[in-house]
Design an enzyme around this catalytic site. Structure first.
Site, PDB file in Angstrom:
ATOM      1  N   ASN A  11       0.862  -1.181   0.000  1.00  0.00           N
ATOM      2  CA  ASN A  11       0.000   0.000   0.000  1.00  0.00           C
ATOM      3  C   ASN A  11       0.898   1.231   0.000  1.00  0.00           C
ATOM      4  O   ASN A  11       1.413   1.620   1.041  1.00  0.00           O
ATOM      5  CB  ASN A  11      -0.901  -0.028   1.254  1.00  0.00           C
ATOM      6  CG  ASN A  11      -1.727   1.240   1.382  1.00  0.00           C
ATOM      7  OD1 ASN A  11      -1.834   2.014   0.435  1.00  0.00           O
ATOM      8  ND2 ASN A  11      -2.317   1.449   2.560  1.00  0.00           N
ATOM      9  N   TRP A  12       1.037   1.823  -1.182  1.00  0.00           N
ATOM     10  CA  TRP A  12       1.946   2.972  -1.304  1.00  0.00           C
ATOM     11  C   TRP A  12       1.344   4.256  -0.761  1.00  0.00           C
ATOM     12  O   TRP A  12       2.024   5.276  -0.700  1.00  0.00           O
ATOM     13  CB  TRP A  12       2.348   3.149  -2.778  1.00  0.00           C
ATOM     14  CG  TRP A  12       3.594   2.403  -3.144  1.00  0.00           C
ATOM     15  CD1 TRP A  12       4.157   1.349  -2.466  1.00  0.00           C
ATOM     16  CD2 TRP A  12       4.453   2.652  -4.259  1.00  0.00           C
ATOM     17  NE1 TRP A  12       5.297   0.940  -3.092  1.00  0.00           N
ATOM     18  CE2 TRP A  12       5.501   1.718  -4.199  1.00  0.00           C
ATOM     19  CE3 TRP A  12       4.428   3.565  -5.317  1.00  0.00           C
ATOM     20  CZ2 TRP A  12       6.523   1.682  -5.154  1.00  0.00           C
ATOM     21  CZ3 TRP A  12       5.431   3.535  -6.269  1.00  0.00           C
ATOM     22  CH2 TRP A  12       6.467   2.601  -6.180  1.00  0.00           C
ATOM     23  N   LYS A  13       0.059   4.227  -0.441  1.00  0.00           N
ATOM     24  CA  LYS A  13      -0.626   5.455   0.020  1.00  0.00           C
ATOM     25  C   LYS A  13      -0.353   6.568  -1.011  1.00  0.00           C
ATOM     26  O   LYS A  13      -0.337   6.275  -2.200  1.00  0.00           O
ATOM     27  CB  LYS A  13      -0.168   5.808   1.436  1.00  0.00           C
ATOM     28  CG  LYS A  13      -0.323   4.617   2.382  1.00  0.00           C
ATOM     29  CD  LYS A  13      -0.127   4.943   3.819  1.00  0.00           C
ATOM     30  CE  LYS A  13      -0.284   3.660   4.636  1.00  0.00           C
ATOM     31  NZ  LYS A  13      -0.310   3.890   6.069  1.00  0.00           N
ATOM     32  N   HIS A  99      -9.713   1.765   4.742  1.00  0.00           N
ATOM     33  CA  HIS A  99      -8.465   2.008   5.485  1.00  0.00           C
ATOM     34  C   HIS A  99      -8.741   3.050   6.573  1.00  0.00           C
ATOM     35  O   HIS A  99      -9.527   3.978   6.361  1.00  0.00           O
ATOM     36  CB  HIS A  99      -7.376   2.494   4.523  1.00  0.00           C
ATOM     37  CG  HIS A  99      -6.022   2.487   5.143  1.00  0.00           C
ATOM     38  ND1 HIS A  99      -5.620   3.444   6.038  1.00  0.00           N
ATOM     39  CD2 HIS A  99      -4.986   1.621   5.031  1.00  0.00           C
ATOM     40  CE1 HIS A  99      -4.393   3.170   6.450  1.00  0.00           C
ATOM     41  NE2 HIS A  99      -3.985   2.066   5.853  1.00  0.00           N
ATOM     42  N   GLY A 172       2.259   2.734  10.830  1.00  0.00           N
ATOM     43  CA  GLY A 172       3.323   3.729  10.706  1.00  0.00           C
ATOM     44  C   GLY A 172       4.012   4.087  12.017  1.00  0.00           C
ATOM     45  O   GLY A 172       4.758   5.062  12.079  1.00  0.00           O
ATOM     46  N   SER A 204       2.922  -1.633  10.650  1.00  0.00           N
ATOM     47  CA  SER A 204       4.364  -1.725  10.955  1.00  0.00           C
ATOM     48  C   SER A 204       4.967  -3.084  10.631  1.00  0.00           C
ATOM     49  O   SER A 204       5.888  -3.543  11.315  1.00  0.00           O
ATOM     50  CB  SER A 204       4.634  -1.347  12.421  1.00  0.00           C
ATOM     51  OG  SER A 204       4.335   0.021  12.624  1.00  0.00           O
ATOM     52  N   GLY A 225       2.643  -0.867   4.440  1.00  0.00           N
ATOM     53  CA  GLY A 225       2.744   0.529   4.019  1.00  0.00           C
ATOM     54  C   GLY A 225       4.190   0.923   3.813  1.00  0.00           C
ATOM     55  O   GLY A 225       4.808   0.627   2.789  1.00  0.00           O
ATOM     56  N   GLY A 226       4.765   1.583   4.812  1.00  0.00           N
ATOM     57  CA  GLY A 226       6.110   2.160   4.694  1.00  0.00           C
ATOM     58  C   GLY A 226       7.161   1.201   4.169  1.00  0.00           C
ATOM     59  O   GLY A 226       7.974   1.586   3.312  1.00  0.00           O
TER      60      GLY A 226
END
Ligand code: PGA
Length: 242
Positions: A11-13, A99, A172, A204, A225-226
């Site tokens: 998920n690159w947001k 989300h 995150g 995370s 994500g990150g």
């Protein structure tokens, strides 16, 4: 490591650009080509980069495309929105829905249900996010929170969607629930929606902890994500599943 279907969802947001999208699609698809067939990679860049990723991938790509949201209606006067059939037409197979970053802007459980119905009707696989706040976690009321978010989803056809359990406070933050807590939440979600429901964990996840998390029974993958923004880190997580 298990051999049941397992999803790694990037998920690159609101991150990335054209060059990074192309490089990621090539490199991560190549890594997935070496992975067992039960491992499904899903790449969810922002809307403008989906067609770029689609063009960058070969016809037999192992890396599937997913969007980060869709509208509940097929078409019409909804300025700034994107419909599920549009996503399907450009090659998406998945869509992340509900989300917590979208729920924080006012998206309700009813909205998420309507979007999931639209996504399924368009042939997409919704990845529906649920998960509790820090305050709820501290009060040990996670199950009640999940019950409220899951109640509306019971009308969806079992086996036609994925759930991502993402505690809001773990996103995150570098913090995760204990493996016992992750397992308990997954069991609770499956008892509410049916044991055949595939439940991913998100919050995370990184190359250092993914092995332990995916090793838990009932955890069918990770929403990342990150740690999905860099090719090296994404490929390290794929490699750790092999
Ligand atoms: P994170 O984000 O991996 O950066 O915690 C996960 C998500 O929000 O889907």
């Amino acid at each position: 490591m298990k051999s049941t279907p397992t999803w790694l969802v990037a998920n690159w947001k609101m991150n990335g650009d054209t060059a990074r999208t192309q490089a990621f699609a090539h490199a991560v698809n190549a890594q997935l080509a070496k992975a067992p067939s039960w491992l499904h990679g899903v790449f969810c860049p922002p809307f403008p980069y989906l067609p770029i990723a689609a063009v960058a991938l070969p016809g037999n790509a192992r890396l599937h495309l997913g969007a980060q949201n869709c509208h509940a209606h097929e078409k019409g006067a909804h300025t700034g929105e994107v419909s599920a059939p549009m996503l399907a037409e450009i090659g998406c197979q998945y869509v992340i829905l509900g989300h917590s970053e979208r729920r924080a802007t006012g998206e309700t459980d009813a909205d998420v249900l309507a979007k999931a119905e639209a996504a399924i009707a368009a042939g997409l696989w919704p990845i529906i996010c649920v998960g509790e706040s820090r305050e709820t976690y501290d009060k040990k009321q996670t199950n009640a929170w999940l019950d409220r978010q899951l109640a509306t989803l019971k009308t969806l056809p079992t086996g036609r969607y994925l759930i991502a359990y993402e505690p809001i406070w773990a996103i995150g933050s570098g913090k995760t629930p204990t493996t016992v807590e992750i397992q308990a939440a997954h069991n609770h979600i499956k008892s509410a929606l049916g044991s055949a429901t595939s439940v991913l964990y998100g919050g995370s996840v990184n190359p250092a902890n993914i092995g332990e998390i995916l090793g838990l029974s009932g955890v069918a993958g990770a929403l990342i994500g990150g740690a999905s923004l860099e090719i090296e880190s994404m490929n390290a997580m794929i490699a750790s599943c092999q």
